[in-house]
Design an enzyme around this catalytic site. Structure first.
Site, PDB file in Angstrom:
ATOM      1  CB  ILE A  94      -0.885   0.048   1.271  1.00 49.20           C
ATOM      2  CG1 ILE A  94      -1.656  -1.267   1.426  1.00 49.20           C
ATOM      3  CG2 ILE A  94      -1.850   1.217   1.221  1.00 49.20           C
ATOM      4  CD1 ILE A  94      -2.210  -1.471   2.818  1.00 49.20           C
ATOM      5  CB  CYS A  95       1.427   3.899  -2.345  1.00 46.45           C
ATOM      6  SG  CYS A  95       2.192   5.497  -2.504  1.00 46.45           S
ATOM      7  CG  LEU A  96      -1.752   5.356   3.912  1.00 44.28           C
ATOM      8  CD1 LEU A  96      -2.661   6.318   3.168  1.00 44.28           C
ATOM      9  CD2 LEU A  96      -2.597   4.360   4.713  1.00 44.28           C
TER      10      LEU A  96
END
Lengths: 155, 381
Positions: A94-96
């Site tokens: 996840i790109c967070l």
């Protein structure tokens, strides 16, 4: 052996209890597994009603180091259903930003779950990240080793 | 952790204690060797691939120096899966060793203890409980004072034959002063009388502390002991005060410390400073304290607040999510009025160091983990 618990374990235990007793809507933790190994949790997440993910369910895996909460947890989607989302790679990464650069020890598992729910909910078109094929082939197993580029906040 | 049950069954007198700020343990207590309790203390020194190294700290004097050296050598060579394994290894070795024959003649002391104890129970007829331990090594007793408070005490017997003052008060719950600790005595009655005199002298102190516990919302200590001469008292949603009493000078003006955001602390301190001159050595100290603070009564914390399940409750540290860390309460409060989160100095300092914050003189500053405004805390050693 409660006296031998480190502050980090104590905090995880408290977070786990709170998540079991009072989970955010659509989120539930596999209590039995987490109680056996406090450093690795599996969390079930339902796609919120009225969003593109309504009716779907996902599994998130949280891994904690013994430096938690100074060190952010390693969070990935696992299992057979990985959400199709511009910030979620098909391998579950996840790109967070709060999971790496913007992590703060005042955040919690619950706060991370809520961020992911809201990330999914604000999506307008189900689409994989543009660089998915390349990333999935080349990335490290641990998403925290990836140098993320946080493109936009709109989705 | 399957071995823990076996550990308790095989070595019930062995205690494990975590070494502060590390993941290792101290192991101390007694194990049965040839029908005799043998004292032993070990320290876990390293964990390599799940196996641990241990070091011998102390071995019972019943064994001579060479036995201790042999055990040290064994421990140096080997590593162990768990505590049980290392204790088994040492136990096996000790069973083969000959202990020093050390049968002292305690008859004299036994006779004296029994005699003194029987005199003691005849003399103090108002004892609530009293007990002489089976091995004659200690006496426990409790008594009710003039205000129906129960006080208990443990008096141990010294068998070393180095002194005639064999009775010593070893456990009690009273505030201590260095200048009058209880000295060992050969007469049990005289010794216990000293204890009673102390209780009598501390009556005003007990009264006052009970008044706090009855009429205020005490945040700390969680379960006050008689020896705890301070109370952290809830004054409002974000403010509390620590009042410290001198147990032997109850009528003196107590010490106040306020905890909370600056503007609230300031208003309370101003009140206090203005009223300080009015303090008189009065009979009703509790009322005197209320007057100092300019209060009619201490506010009661509404109980409904606690019922919903908050991850971080009021006053708890927003990093470790608990109230107490090594007995300390969170002492740093974010100065941002909208935030006002609490942190343990140790937690905040740890986070600032991990996030490469700036150190200026003795303070380190960085962003509040909750609101991101700049805050600072003292640098820890």
């Amino acid at each position: 052996m409660t006296s031998a618990m480190s502050p980090s374990e104590r905090r995880l235990q408290k977070e786990l209890m709170s998540l079991i007793k009072d989970p955010p809507p659509g989120v539930s933790v596999d209590a039995e597994q987490a109680e056996q190994n406090l450093l690795q949790w599996t969390i079930h997440m339902e796609g919120a009603t009225g969003t593109l993910y309504e009716g779907e369910s996902f599994q998130l895996q949280f891994k904690f180091s013994n430096k938690y909460p100074f060190d952010s947890p390693e969070v990935t989607f696992v299992g057979s259903n990985i959400p199709v989302h511009p910030h979620v790679y098909s391998n579950g990464h996840i790109c967070l930003s709060i999971l790496t650069d913007d992590w703060s020890p005042a955040l919690s598992v619950q706060a991370v779950c809520l961020s992911i729910v809201s990330m999914l909910s604000s999506c307008r078109e189900k689409q994989q990240p543009p660089d998915n094929a390349f990333y999935v082939k080349t990335c490290n197993k641990n998403p925290k080793k990836t140098k993320w580029w946080y493109h936009d906040d709109s989705v | 952790m399957d071995y823990l049950l076996d550990l308790v069954l095989q070595y019930p007198l062995i205690k494990l204690k975590a070494i502060e700020k590390s993941d290792k343990v101290l192991i101390r207590g007694k194990m049965l060797v040839k029908n005799k309790d043998i004292f032993i203390a070990l320290k876990q020194t390293a964990i390599i691939n799940g196996r641990s190294k241990y070091k011998l700290i102390k071995l019972d004097e019943d064994f001579n120096e060479s036995t201790a050296i042999q055990i040290k050598q064994i421990l140096e060579k080997e590593s162990f899966q768990n505590v049980l394994e290392v204790l088994n290894k040492i136990h096996k070795h000790l069973e083969t060793e000959k202990p020093l024959i050390n049968l002292e003649n305690h008859c004299e002391i036994y006779r004296k203890v029994i005699h003194e104890y029987s005199e003691f129970t005849k003399f103090f007829l108002h004892l609530k409980t009293s007990k002489l331990l089976q091995d004659l090594s200690a006496i426990t007793a409790s008594i009710t004072d003039s205000n129906y408070r129960e006080h208990s005490v443990k008096i141990t017997v010294d068998f070393t034959q180095k002194t005639s003052d064999i009775f010593e008060i070893s456990e009690f719950d009273l505030p201590q002063r260095i200048q009058d600790t209880f000295k060992p005595n050969e007469n049990l009655i005289v010794l216990f009388d000293q204890f009673l005199a102390r209780i009598e002298r501390l009556q005003p102190y007990f009264d006052l502390m009970e008044e706090f516990d009855r009429n205020t919302t005490v945040l700390d200590p969680e379960k006050p002991k008689r020896s705890d001469s301070h109370r952290r008292i809830w004054l409002g949603e974000n403010i509390s005060t620590i009042i410290t009493i001198d147990p032997y000078n109850v009528f003196q003006r107590p010490n106040f410390k306020f905890l909370g955001p600056e503007y609230l602390v300031e208003s309370y301190s101003n009140h206090l400073n203005n009223n300080l001159g009015n303090w008189v050595c009065q009979e009703n100290i509790f009322q005197g304290i209320l007057d100092l603070l300019g209060l009619e009564d201490f506010p009661k914390r509404p109980t409904t607040k606690n019922q919903h399940n908050l991850l971080v409750d009021y006053g708890e540290c927003s990093i470790c999510f608990s109230l107490r860390l090594n007995e300390k309460l969170p002492e740093v409060i974010c100065t941002n009025k909208r935030c006002e989160k609490f942190y343990h100095n140790e937690c905040l300092y740890g986070w600032f160091v991990a996030s490469n914050a700036k150190i200026v003189f003795n303070a380190i500053s960085g962003n509040c983990p909750n609101c991101e405004k700049t805050i600072s805390c003292p640098v820890l050693e």
